[in-house]
Design an enzyme around this catalytic site. Sequence first.
Site, PDB file in Angstrom:
ATOM      1  N   THR A  13      -6.336  32.985  -6.185  1.00 55.09           N
ATOM      2  CA  THR A  13      -5.328  31.936  -6.401  1.00 55.09           C
ATOM      3  C   THR A  13      -4.084  32.138  -5.539  1.00 55.09           C
ATOM      4  O   THR A  13      -3.413  31.195  -5.143  1.00 55.09           O
ATOM      5  CB  THR A  13      -4.916  31.940  -7.889  1.00 55.09           C
ATOM      6  OG1 THR A  13      -6.068  31.640  -8.645  1.00 55.09           O
ATOM      7  CG2 THR A  13      -3.830  30.933  -8.193  1.00 55.09           C
ATOM      8  N   TYR A  26      -7.001  23.055  -8.380  1.00 56.15           N
ATOM      9  CA  TYR A  26      -6.682  23.708  -7.112  1.00 56.15           C
ATOM     10  C   TYR A  26      -7.912  24.405  -6.578  1.00 56.15           C
ATOM     11  O   TYR A  26      -8.909  24.563  -7.275  1.00 56.15           O
ATOM     12  CB  TYR A  26      -5.534  24.712  -7.275  1.00 56.15           C
ATOM     13  CG  TYR A  26      -5.946  25.998  -7.949  1.00 56.15           C
ATOM     14  CD1 TYR A  26      -6.080  26.087  -9.328  1.00 56.15           C
ATOM     15  CD2 TYR A  26      -6.237  27.128  -7.193  1.00 56.15           C
ATOM     16  CE1 TYR A  26      -6.487  27.250  -9.934  1.00 56.15           C
ATOM     17  CE2 TYR A  26      -6.643  28.309  -7.795  1.00 56.15           C
ATOM     18  CZ  TYR A  26      -6.765  28.365  -9.172  1.00 56.15           C
ATOM     19  OH  TYR A  26      -7.175  29.518  -9.764  1.00 56.15           O
ATOM     20  N   THR A  94      -7.951  36.941  -9.887  1.00 58.64           N
ATOM     21  CA  THR A  94      -7.843  37.658 -11.157  1.00 58.64           C
ATOM     22  C   THR A  94      -9.089  37.532 -12.045  1.00 58.64           C
ATOM     23  O   THR A  94      -9.254  38.317 -12.973  1.00 58.64           O
ATOM     24  CB  THR A  94      -6.611  37.170 -11.951  1.00 58.64           C
ATOM     25  OG1 THR A  94      -6.709  35.761 -12.116  1.00 58.64           O
ATOM     26  CG2 THR A  94      -5.325  37.517 -11.235  1.00 58.64           C
ATOM     27  N   ASP A  95      -9.946  36.549 -11.758  1.00 52.80           N
ATOM     28  CA  ASP A  95     -11.100  36.336 -12.648  1.00 52.80           C
ATOM     29  C   ASP A  95     -11.984  37.577 -12.767  1.00 52.80           C
ATOM     30  O   ASP A  95     -12.431  37.921 -13.860  1.00 52.80           O
ATOM     31  CB  ASP A  95     -11.952  35.157 -12.164  1.00 52.80           C
ATOM     32  CG  ASP A  95     -11.308  33.809 -12.483  1.00 52.80           C
ATOM     33  OD1 ASP A  95     -10.320  33.783 -13.235  1.00 52.80           O
ATOM     34  OD2 ASP A  95     -11.803  32.785 -11.977  1.00 52.80           O
ATOM     35  N   LYS A 167      -8.762  40.962 -18.041  1.00 53.74           N
ATOM     36  CA  LYS A 167      -8.075  39.668 -18.054  1.00 53.74           C
ATOM     37  C   LYS A 167      -8.311  39.070 -19.429  1.00 53.74           C
ATOM     38  O   LYS A 167      -9.458  38.832 -19.813  1.00 53.74           O
ATOM     39  CB  LYS A 167      -8.621  38.754 -16.947  1.00 53.74           C
ATOM     40  CG  LYS A 167      -7.857  37.431 -16.856  1.00 53.74           C
ATOM     41  CD  LYS A 167      -8.277  36.599 -15.647  1.00 53.74           C
ATOM     42  CE  LYS A 167      -7.431  35.333 -15.575  1.00 53.74           C
ATOM     43  NZ  LYS A 167      -7.818  34.473 -14.443  1.00 53.74           N
ATOM     44  N   GLU A 278     -26.380  50.162 -37.508  1.00 54.54           N
ATOM     45  CA  GLU A 278     -27.418  49.260 -38.026  1.00 54.54           C
ATOM     46  C   GLU A 278     -28.618  49.212 -37.090  1.00 54.54           C
ATOM     47  O   GLU A 278     -29.616  48.582 -37.371  1.00 54.54           O
ATOM     48  CB  GLU A 278     -26.833  47.851 -38.195  1.00 54.54           C
ATOM     49  CG  GLU A 278     -25.906  47.729 -39.384  1.00 54.54           C
ATOM     50  CD  GLU A 278     -25.530  46.282 -39.636  1.00 54.54           C
ATOM     51  OE1 GLU A 278     -26.360  45.519 -40.146  1.00 54.54           O
ATOM     52  OE2 GLU A 278     -24.383  45.917 -39.310  1.00 54.54           O
TER      53      GLU A 278
HETATM   54  N1  GLU Z   1     -10.669  31.725  -9.786  1.00 59.19           N
HETATM   55  C1  GLU Z   1      -9.535  32.404  -9.276  1.00 59.19           C
HETATM   56  C2  GLU Z   1      -9.924  33.791  -8.800  1.00 59.19           C
HETATM   57  O1  GLU Z   1     -10.238  34.675  -9.528  1.00 59.19           O
HETATM   58  C3  GLU Z   1      -8.538  32.308 -10.325  1.00 59.19           C
HETATM   59  C4  GLU Z   1      -7.841  33.481 -10.694  1.00 59.19           C
HETATM   60  C5  GLU Z   1      -6.759  34.003  -9.809  1.00 59.19           C
HETATM   61  O2  GLU Z   1      -6.851  34.305  -8.644  1.00 59.19           O
HETATM   62  O3  GLU Z   1      -5.779  34.154 -10.470  1.00 59.19           O
HETATM   63  O4  GLU Z   1      -9.962  33.982  -7.623  1.00 59.19           O
END
Ligand code: GLU
Length: 321
Positions: A13, A26, A94-95, A167, A278
Amino acid sequence: MPKNIIILTTGGTITGHKTAGLSSTYESAKLSFDEVFSPALKKLASKILNINIKITNILNIGSQDMNNQHLLKLAKQVQQASKQNDGVVIIHGTDSIEESAYFLNLVLKTSANIVLTGSMHTKDSLVFDGVANIYGALIVASSQNAKNLGVLAVFDNKIYSARQLYKTHSRSLGAFSGQIGMVVDNKAIFYFQSSKDHTLNTPFDIAQINKLAKVDVIYICADFNEKLYDFSQSDAVILCAMGNANLPKNALKTLSKLKILKVRTSRTNAVDISKDGEIDDEKFDFIRANDLAASKARILLMCALSQTKNAEIIQGFFDRF
Ligand code: GLU
């Protein structure tokens, strides 16, 4: 003497741009990194922090597209960069950042500071967090306090350990858990550290890994439909199971016929899974991932399979890393 820090960019992002006015639509990895962190900003950061900064682009993807080939390429380039620099900052979406960070934590053989960052918002957003995050990551990458703590990540001045990073929110700026420190007044301060072995103290070495096993993750839910799954392409499977990593009877029956390694993790992400609670672990040949969530258990199992298929040794890796 100024420290040498290299920034390796992979997309995300932070280099994304809006495609539809004020909406949240985006595309990731569309801008050049210079458009985000301009040469003028780079110069300013170098001057204030007394560091030399180099920038190299290695991938242009949203991190949801990070596959095993990308992961190997990233780790090999970070390893190389760590030989010639005091610190490496990796710009990452971040994903899947928790997965890449943990992989690097397990396979890098370096004592250089390795720090990941990115952003939750694009450059055209009023609350763009990219520049502050890069700045924080540069501070940590050049800090003596960050030595020997394993791979780290920085967002919103908070410092996270790669082992604990998750995350936990889809949109909020405070989207992460696993904080061990803070950037305060241009300094990295640490409150905790992970007790798990990392980098120089693991048997996994990126120089020796050229292919990763195919490890798949299966989410277990009520009324689980075992017929949906074909495990013929999988070298091993991670079960994202319920509560204390429990599985319904039909899933157990299907899995008991499989001759591949099977690891139990919990959907709750927060438990230490009981041995033979279990579920009879020996009867079903299950390995337990302890507190690791499925996303990270997959990473550790791929590393483990680069060395052995012995379930007992691999259980030892889950206990130690
Ligand atoms: N889909 C993006 C990624 O992981 C969104 C998350 C980001 O960069 O914050 O590249």
